[in-house]
Scaffold this active site. Sequence first.
Site, short mmCIF file in Angstrom:
data_model
loop_
_atom_site.label_atom_id
_atom_site.label_comp_id
_atom_site.label_asym_id
_atom_site.label_seq_id
_atom_site.Cartn_x
_atom_site.Cartn_y
_atom_site.Cartn_z
N ASP A 434 0.84 -1.19 0.00
CA ASP A 434 0.00 0.00 0.00
C ASP A 434 0.88 1.25 0.00
OD1 ASP A 434 -2.30 1.51 0.08
OD2 ASP A 434 -2.70 1.18 2.20
N GLU A 437 2.75 4.76 -4.25
CA GLU A 437 2.84 5.65 -5.42
C GLU A 437 4.28 6.18 -5.64
OE1 GLU A 437 -1.04 4.92 -4.23
OE2 GLU A 437 0.43 5.96 -3.03
N ASP A 535 -9.25 3.37 -1.63
CA ASP A 535 -10.02 3.68 -0.43
C ASP A 535 -11.32 4.39 -0.82
OD1 ASP A 535 -7.99 2.52 0.97
OD2 ASP A 535 -7.07 4.40 1.61
#
Length: 855
Positions: A434, A437, A535
């Site tokens: 997670d 990026e 999310d």
Amino acid sequence: MVTFLFACFLIVIVKSQRDLLSIEESKAEYGSGCQGPAMYPIYQASNIISNSNSISATISLSQEGNQCMGASIPKLLFQATYISSSIVRVTIRDANNQRWEPDNYPNTPGPNQNHPQVIITQNPFSFSVVRVEDQEVLWNTSNRSTPPFLYSNLYLEVGSSLPSNPNIYGLGERVTSFRLDTNETFYTLWSLAQDCPYDTGKGQRGQNMYGHHPVYLEMRNGAANGVYFHNVNAMDVVFSNGRIAFKTIGGIMDLYFFKGPTPEAVLEQYHSIIGLPMLPPYWALGYHQCRWGYKRLGDLWDVVTGYESHGIPFDVLWSDIDYMQHFQDFTLDYSRYSLTSMSSMLQYVKSSGRFFVPIIDAGIAQTGNFAEKAGLEMDVFIKRNPTTQEEFIGLVWPGKTYFVDFFHPNASSYWSNMLDILHESVQFDGIWIDMNEASSFCDGECPGFYPDPELQITLPYTPGNHSLEDQLLPLLAKHYGSNLYVVFNTHSMYGTMETIATNEYLQKKFDTRAFILSRSTRPGHGTVGFHWLGDNYSTWDMLRYSIQGILNFQIFGIPIVGADVCGFHNNTTPELCSRWLELGAFYTFYRNHNDIGAQSQELYALGPLVQEIGTNMIRLRYYLHVYMYSCIFKVALNGGSVLKPMFFEFPEYEEFYSNQEQFMLGQALVIAPALYEGQTSVNVTLPNTTLWYDFFTGDPIESGNIQLDAPIDKINVIIRGGYIVPTQNSASAMSLTSMRSQGIELVIALASNQTASGYYYVDDGLSLNTIANKNYTMYNLTVGPDSDGHIKLKISPNTLGYLKEMNFLTGIKVYGLPKKNDVNYLLNEAGIHENNVLKMTLNLDISLPQEIILA
């Protein structure tokens, strides 16, 4: 002010905010001058060389524009390569300097008969791409006297004219309508940690999200084509005045054109370039339970016992950052998860045929622990900027953090060592990565972390009209390698590079297929990992938007994808969760996950209605998982889609081009979910070119625009005439693992000519290189009249590489047979015929060819 030559383009590094143009100042500077023909230079093509495999040319600047985006590069090299009869690649590079290029695809010229034709106009330079079969111009850079083409150091623009109101899909990742609004809109691509904002394409700020996928599919006159702009730098894709334009700030112009002509063919062609999707482990298709908020081991035990005591199936238990010691990667907080008790719990989970997946965040804590010390010793952390060997320090959940530089030759060893340490405490089966990026809680460098200010880049154009460091690493943070290896160039590659390293570790550790769920993705990610849509929120809008998300990721080559079922942020409701469980049963990734601040939404926690519907939907998924797995195999073999918009199968029906509230699983099943609060019926459109049946009852369904009942406990599934769907009896199943000992039952939906076809695929669900080594069996299934007038089912196994499980037939259902008094049914005591449905109970070994007379 300090300047560096980053191999090909001049980067101006400023040491104070006074030297850095803000977005507003930058817009004011180029806003008026950077519009219209005056901004564009004119190039001229010469030295054109053409052969059967390629076309090359020199492109020289003959007239400069107004330089509002910087001086134009004076000499460029044009190269068009015919990759196959369906694919052409066009690159335009600086003739004199090496620029950033992210991949080197092995694109050698292939069979090129009937390939798309590339046509160069010499003066002013422009080029077009034409599909030979119908002379459709798929791409044309010029529709005016001064072609809108610009190639400067920090701004590249290339585009094409489009038909009026075009049908465009892709260009992600974002939450928007599946068919993009192309009426004076822009869509930003630059991996960003934004939680599912709706992107109209018309706001002041780009609403780009976690992934970077500059590829689109277009439907035009009933045929499809596709374009991939192979560039990972920040960009806007702008639709204006009947044109599409890719506007980026780095890299090169590298375009792939796919002629189709079917939508599925476009995807297969694109996936052949970026890499075919990997086969998942079989258990990935099960039901996954997760939550941020399982704060202690007892909470995980409660999930396991809660599902079991209520008789609800589940397959994979997940843990968010709660399990870590102070949110530090590769650690287990022994004060809340004792080592022996954690091992005992996981041993129990695995003994019941289930699996465990924990989260790993991208940031490595700066706390003096083993992960930091090893990383510093191996020199594997991203550096602050090209002028120093000082590590970049960001801010994530554990506080100050480093970030692994996956370009570094030591990174793979470091990553493997750290995961080995974690596995000693937490015996995981897959990994969830997670915030990759990569995301930090600061915009670039955090205030006060360094004594001197951040070095920055002055840009003539800012994609998205927002900071490119928005909760991200600084643009000049430095990777291993030349000065081209800065975050300015590499940023959108990070998530997939982390996934590659994790995939390599898991395959070596377990000698099985890896399961990796990643938030950030880019082209080629599907070769090594999977994705969830991020999310989201517990709203009806988000339920509906998830369909465009799962469909877009079929285009992007990541077919294993799903949204957080019931919603992540905020509290769900029993009705919303029930409808989401129904829709989610047809995602290729089916996970219930929610936020630490929301109410519990495990299926047993939301009351008897959700519990019953959830149980039924999980078992429906089990019932269909052989069919879904077979569709996934076909995509792993050839590329393409598992989940399809209706127009993929029926491109002649333009009413489907904007329909994103029904979709298909494979070629055989139409899924028509209820998507609105209080809804008790659904409107469905079915083409009149085939027969349709209720998948569960076999009742014929009329074609056209119809309305079907949709009570709270039902999702409408419609089977297409002429197709065979393999299923398994899942009535009492508690896990997907238990289904592997079941036989196969076939649902056969006859076309009007009494024919049908299908296939199913079986392997061990885990082995590496299954397709390459042919460690699988494919069963081809056909039904039709024979010369004696009988309707027969023929089962023809091929590639007999796996015969240990699921190689026996236990039942058949046939929809659409003639009425009983119109035909002589040759049935034994195992067969019955009622309500135009033939049902047969069998126990037949199908590892050898079989013929079964149905009528």
